[in-house]
Design a protein around this motif. Structure first.
Motif, mmCIF file in Angstrom:
data_model
loop_
_atom_site.group_PDB
_atom_site.id
_atom_site.type_symbol
_atom_site.label_atom_id
_atom_site.label_comp_id
_atom_site.label_asym_id
_atom_site.label_seq_id
_atom_site.Cartn_x
_atom_site.Cartn_y
_atom_site.Cartn_z
ATOM 1 N N TYR A 54 -26.764 -32.679 7.215
ATOM 2 C CA TYR A 54 -25.956 -32.084 6.154
ATOM 3 C C TYR A 54 -26.841 -31.638 4.993
ATOM 4 O O TYR A 54 -26.669 -30.545 4.442
ATOM 5 C CB TYR A 54 -24.912 -33.084 5.668
ATOM 6 C CG TYR A 54 -23.917 -32.488 4.703
ATOM 7 C CD1 TYR A 54 -22.752 -31.895 5.162
ATOM 8 C CD2 TYR A 54 -24.159 -32.508 3.325
ATOM 9 C CE1 TYR A 54 -21.849 -31.324 4.285
ATOM 10 C CE2 TYR A 54 -23.258 -31.938 2.443
ATOM 11 C CZ TYR A 54 -22.106 -31.349 2.925
ATOM 12 O OH TYR A 54 -21.218 -30.775 2.055
ATOM 13 N N ALA A 55 -27.794 -32.492 4.611
ATOM 14 C CA ALA A 55 -28.687 -32.147 3.504
ATOM 15 C C ALA A 55 -29.499 -30.891 3.821
ATOM 16 O O ALA A 55 -29.751 -30.050 2.942
ATOM 17 C CB ALA A 55 -29.626 -33.320 3.217
ATOM 18 N N PRO A 107 -14.946 -34.629 3.723
ATOM 19 C CA PRO A 107 -14.491 -35.941 4.234
ATOM 20 C C PRO A 107 -15.453 -36.536 5.264
ATOM 21 O O PRO A 107 -15.646 -37.759 5.301
ATOM 22 C CB PRO A 107 -13.126 -35.616 4.868
ATOM 23 C CG PRO A 107 -12.649 -34.393 4.150
ATOM 24 C CD PRO A 107 -13.903 -33.595 3.892
ATOM 25 N N PHE A 108 -16.044 -35.681 6.103
ATOM 26 C CA PHE A 108 -17.020 -36.180 7.079
ATOM 27 C C PHE A 108 -18.262 -36.702 6.368
ATOM 28 O O PHE A 108 -18.828 -37.738 6.740
ATOM 29 C CB PHE A 108 -17.415 -35.067 8.055
ATOM 30 C CG PHE A 108 -16.287 -34.554 8.899
ATOM 31 C CD1 PHE A 108 -15.795 -35.294 9.955
ATOM 32 C CD2 PHE A 108 -15.703 -33.329 8.619
ATOM 33 C CE1 PHE A 108 -14.746 -34.833 10.738
ATOM 34 C CE2 PHE A 108 -14.658 -32.850 9.390
ATOM 35 C CZ PHE A 108 -14.167 -33.595 10.442
ATOM 36 N N ALA A 109 -18.701 -35.946 5.340
ATOM 37 C CA ALA A 109 -19.877 -36.379 4.586
ATOM 38 C C ALA A 109 -19.602 -37.692 3.872
ATOM 39 O O ALA A 109 -20.457 -38.600 3.835
ATOM 40 C CB ALA A 109 -20.267 -35.299 3.579
ATOM 41 N N LEU A 110 -18.402 -37.831 3.310
ATOM 42 C CA LEU A 110 -18.050 -39.076 2.625
ATOM 43 C C LEU A 110 -18.013 -40.243 3.607
ATOM 44 O O LEU A 110 -18.548 -41.324 3.332
ATOM 45 C CB LEU A 110 -16.683 -38.913 1.946
ATOM 46 C CG LEU A 110 -16.126 -40.164 1.253
ATOM 47 C CD1 LEU A 110 -17.043 -40.618 0.124
ATOM 48 C CD2 LEU A 110 -14.722 -39.896 0.728
ATOM 49 N N ASP A 111 -17.390 -40.028 4.746
ATOM 50 C CA ASP A 111 -17.291 -41.093 5.748
ATOM 51 C C ASP A 111 -18.678 -41.544 6.201
ATOM 52 O O ASP A 111 -18.958 -42.742 6.305
ATOM 53 C CB ASP A 111 -16.482 -40.584 6.946
ATOM 54 C CG ASP A 111 -16.178 -41.689 7.935
ATOM 55 O OD1 ASP A 111 -15.546 -42.685 7.546
ATOM 56 O OD2 ASP A 111 -16.604 -41.554 9.099
ATOM 57 N N ALA A 112 -19.560 -40.546 6.460
ATOM 58 C CA ALA A 112 -20.916 -40.882 6.893
ATOM 59 C C ALA A 112 -21.669 -41.623 5.798
ATOM 60 O O ALA A 112 -22.399 -42.592 6.060
ATOM 61 C CB ALA A 112 -21.665 -39.613 7.289
ATOM 62 N N ALA A 113 -21.483 -41.183 4.547
ATOM 63 C CA ALA A 113 -22.185 -41.820 3.432
ATOM 64 C C ALA A 113 -21.720 -43.262 3.242
ATOM 65 O O ALA A 113 -22.530 -44.172 2.972
ATOM 66 C CB ALA A 113 -21.961 -41.017 2.153
ATOM 67 N N VAL A 114 -20.411 -43.504 3.388
ATOM 68 C CA VAL A 114 -19.894 -44.864 3.254
ATOM 69 C C VAL A 114 -20.460 -45.743 4.359
ATOM 70 O O VAL A 114 -20.898 -46.881 4.111
ATOM 71 C CB VAL A 114 -18.352 -44.846 3.290
ATOM 72 C CG1 VAL A 114 -17.802 -46.272 3.416
ATOM 73 C CG2 VAL A 114 -17.805 -44.188 2.025
ATOM 74 N N ASP A 143 -24.803 -44.946 1.503
ATOM 75 C CA ASP A 143 -25.573 -43.999 0.698
ATOM 76 C C ASP A 143 -24.707 -43.584 -0.491
ATOM 77 O O ASP A 143 -23.863 -42.702 -0.407
ATOM 78 C CB ASP A 143 -25.940 -42.778 1.551
ATOM 79 C CG ASP A 143 -26.873 -41.816 0.828
ATOM 80 O OD1 ASP A 143 -26.773 -41.694 -0.398
ATOM 81 O OD2 ASP A 143 -27.687 -41.149 1.524
ATOM 82 N N ARG A 144 -24.900 -44.289 -1.629
ATOM 83 C CA ARG A 144 -24.052 -44.073 -2.799
ATOM 84 C C ARG A 144 -24.152 -42.642 -3.327
ATOM 85 O O ARG A 144 -23.144 -42.037 -3.721
ATOM 86 C CB ARG A 144 -24.432 -45.052 -3.916
ATOM 87 C CG ARG A 144 -23.483 -45.040 -5.097
ATOM 88 C CD ARG A 144 -23.988 -45.962 -6.195
ATOM 89 N NE ARG A 144 -23.038 -46.166 -7.266
ATOM 90 C CZ ARG A 144 -22.714 -45.267 -8.196
ATOM 91 N NH1 ARG A 144 -23.271 -44.065 -8.172
ATOM 92 N NH2 ARG A 144 -21.819 -45.573 -9.141
ATOM 93 N N LYS A 145 -25.348 -42.071 -3.368
ATOM 94 C CA LYS A 145 -25.530 -40.738 -3.925
ATOM 95 C C LYS A 145 -24.769 -39.690 -3.122
ATOM 96 O O LYS A 145 -24.065 -38.840 -3.686
ATOM 97 C CB LYS A 145 -27.019 -40.393 -3.958
ATOM 98 C CG LYS A 145 -27.317 -39.036 -4.570
ATOM 99 C CD LYS A 145 -28.824 -38.782 -4.610
ATOM 100 C CE LYS A 145 -29.103 -37.404 -5.215
ATOM 101 N NZ LYS A 145 -30.573 -37.112 -5.240
ATOM 102 N N ALA A 146 -24.907 -39.760 -1.793
ATOM 103 C CA ALA A 146 -24.214 -38.793 -0.943
ATOM 104 C C ALA A 146 -22.710 -38.976 -1.028
ATOM 105 O O ALA A 146 -21.936 -38.013 -1.039
ATOM 106 C CB ALA A 146 -24.686 -38.923 0.494
ATOM 107 N N ALA A 147 -22.268 -40.245 -1.106
ATOM 108 C CA ALA A 147 -20.840 -40.518 -1.208
ATOM 109 C C ALA A 147 -20.278 -39.982 -2.523
ATOM 110 O O ALA A 147 -19.181 -39.414 -2.572
ATOM 111 C CB ALA A 147 -20.581 -42.014 -1.084
ATOM 112 N N ALA A 148 -21.027 -40.153 -3.604
ATOM 113 C CA ALA A 148 -20.572 -39.681 -4.918
ATOM 114 C C ALA A 148 -20.449 -38.166 -4.929
ATOM 115 O O ALA A 148 -19.499 -37.608 -5.501
ATOM 116 C CB ALA A 148 -21.544 -40.149 -5.997
ATOM 117 N N ALA A 149 -21.393 -37.461 -4.283
ATOM 118 C CA ALA A 149 -21.346 -35.998 -4.243
ATOM 119 C C ALA A 149 -20.120 -35.513 -3.467
ATOM 120 O O ALA A 149 -19.417 -34.596 -3.897
ATOM 121 C CB ALA A 149 -22.622 -35.449 -3.602
#
Length: 419
Positions: free
Chosen positions: A329-330, A346-353, A357-363
């Motif tokens: 993704y990055a 939503p996929f990025a958030l799920d993967a970050a959780v 990975d707090r930074k990716a989840a926050a974005a």
């Protein structure tokens, strides 16, 4: 041992003029134009029986020059024949000269010659040939209505040029947007056994007309009629693959793609995009990923880069590898359109959780909070707060939950865990 052409030259040198003419004509009929031209040139330097014989030799020599790509020399000889003869020989030279002028991109110079032939005293066969070429000339001069009139006359009349005229007429009608009439002409040509030599061209035109009108079912059907050889000769293998894909025939699309890759190994972004879509439709995720990744690597500025990035990330999310997805993704985020970023958030958030990975989840949560639907945004805020708690940021998590409840008071947050 002497080479073949050297032997032919020695054999020709020993012949008398009449026999040498027969020998030269034989070379010409076999397509040995350079060798035939040498014989004709030698004959013109010698003594020929009469002026008609000399005109015939000049005519043949001009044809050789045309075949050898020496258009200027050919045109000069045709003019000599026209100036020195009468009757059908002169008319034939006029026709060849006009054709050579058209080939050289000089339709204005060809026009008077063809108009004189089409309405003059030449044989009917030559007049029909001149009328057909005059239609081509009018097309080059952007006189489409005049060309259409001539082609209709020839098509209605029948004869040697009827099929050629119908094909040109169908093409013109297609360009005018009269697809139905153009396709009817193509169908008539395909059904006419006397026009068999035009079948491939008519089929290719019918395919193009159907494809251009987005009648992909008709285009796919015509592709099957043309077959691999016919499609390859017309340069239509890739469009045939697109048509098959459009009508839900991915196996057929893959077959046309395979044939296209054999004939043209160098890829394009359009072909790779289709390869990826076809592979995905067939459940070949690995093949689809390979195609999409190649687009991003080889055609990053191409028109399909954004679509390839989105499709690739959707497949990566499906694979269930959180850290791997975040890495991809990055790398691919810069290609994504705003709508695609929102779709994939939503996929990025799920993967970050899952990857903590707090930074990716926050974005991802920030994007959903700004652009997403209220329920989606609230869920994103809740999951981000839960991740904070898991990372021993209890106070920050509590503040985030309170803020989420205040911002989306009508959204029920009934979660006991982020999963």
């Amino acid at each position: 041992m002497l080479p073949l052409f050297a032997f032919l030259g020695l054999a020709g040198a020993a012949l008398a003029a009449d026999d040498r003419l027969v020998f030269a004509d034989g070379l010409w009929r076999r397509g040995l134009h350079a060798q035939a031209a040498a014989e004709y040139e030698a004959l013109l330097k010698g003594t020929l029986a009469d002026a008609n014989a000399a005109a015939d030799v000049r005519f043949r020599l001009a044809e050789c020059y045309e075949a050898m790509g020496q258009g200027a020399r050919a045109r000069a000889l045709y003019k000599e024949v026209i100036a020195g003869t009468e009757g059908e020989r002169r008319f034939a030279a006029q026709l060849r000269l006009a054709g050579a002028l058209l080939e050289a991109g000089q339709p204005k110079e060809a026009q008077p010659l063809l108009e004189a032939l089409a309405t003059g005293k030449a044989s009917q066969a030559l007049k029909d040939a001149a009328s057909y070429r005059l239609g081509v000339c009018y097309e080059a001069l952007r006189r489409g209505k005049d060309a259409t009139t001539l082609y209709r006359l020839l098509a209605d009349k029948g004869g040697d040029y009827a099929a050629f005229a119908r094909l040109r007429l169908a093409d013109l009608l297609g360009q005018e947007g009269k697809t139905k009439e153009a396709l009817a002409l193509c169908d008539a040509l395909l059904a006419d056994p006397a026009a068999k030599e035009r079948h491939a061209a008519a089929g290719a035109l019918a395919f193009g007309l159907s494809y251009g009108a987005q009648d992909f079912a008709a285009a796919a059907k015509m592709a099957r009629t043309l077959g691999e050889k016919g499609l390859a000769e017309a340069g239509l293998l890739l469009p045939a693959a697109w048509a098959a894909a459009k009508v839900g025939e991915p196996t057929e699309a893959r077959a046309w793609l395979a044939a296209e890759k054999v004939r043209n190994p160098k890829p394009s972004d359009a072909r790779l995009w289709l390869e990826g879509n076809v592979a995905a439709a067939l459940g070949d995720d690995a093949g689809a990923l390979t195609a999409y990744e190649r687009i991003l690597a080889e055609f990053p500025e191409g028109p399909h880069a954004a679509g390839a990035a989105e499709a690739m990330l959707a497949l990566r999310a499906k694979a269930g590898e959180p850290k791997g997805f975040l890495g991809h993704y990055a790398r691919a985020e810069r290609f994504l359109a705003p709508a695609a970023r929102l779709t994939l958030a939503p996929f990025a958030l799920d993967a970050a959780v899952q990857a903590r990975d707090r930074k990716a989840a926050a974005a991802a949560a920030a994007l959903l909070a700004e652009k997403g639907a209220p329920a989606q945004a609230a869920e994103a805020a809740y999951r981000l707060a839960w991740l904070m708690r898991q990372l021993d940021e209890g106070a920050a998590a509590g503040e985030a939950w309170v803020a989420a409840a205040e911002r989306w008071p009508n959204t029920c947050l009934l979660y006991t865990s982020p999963s």
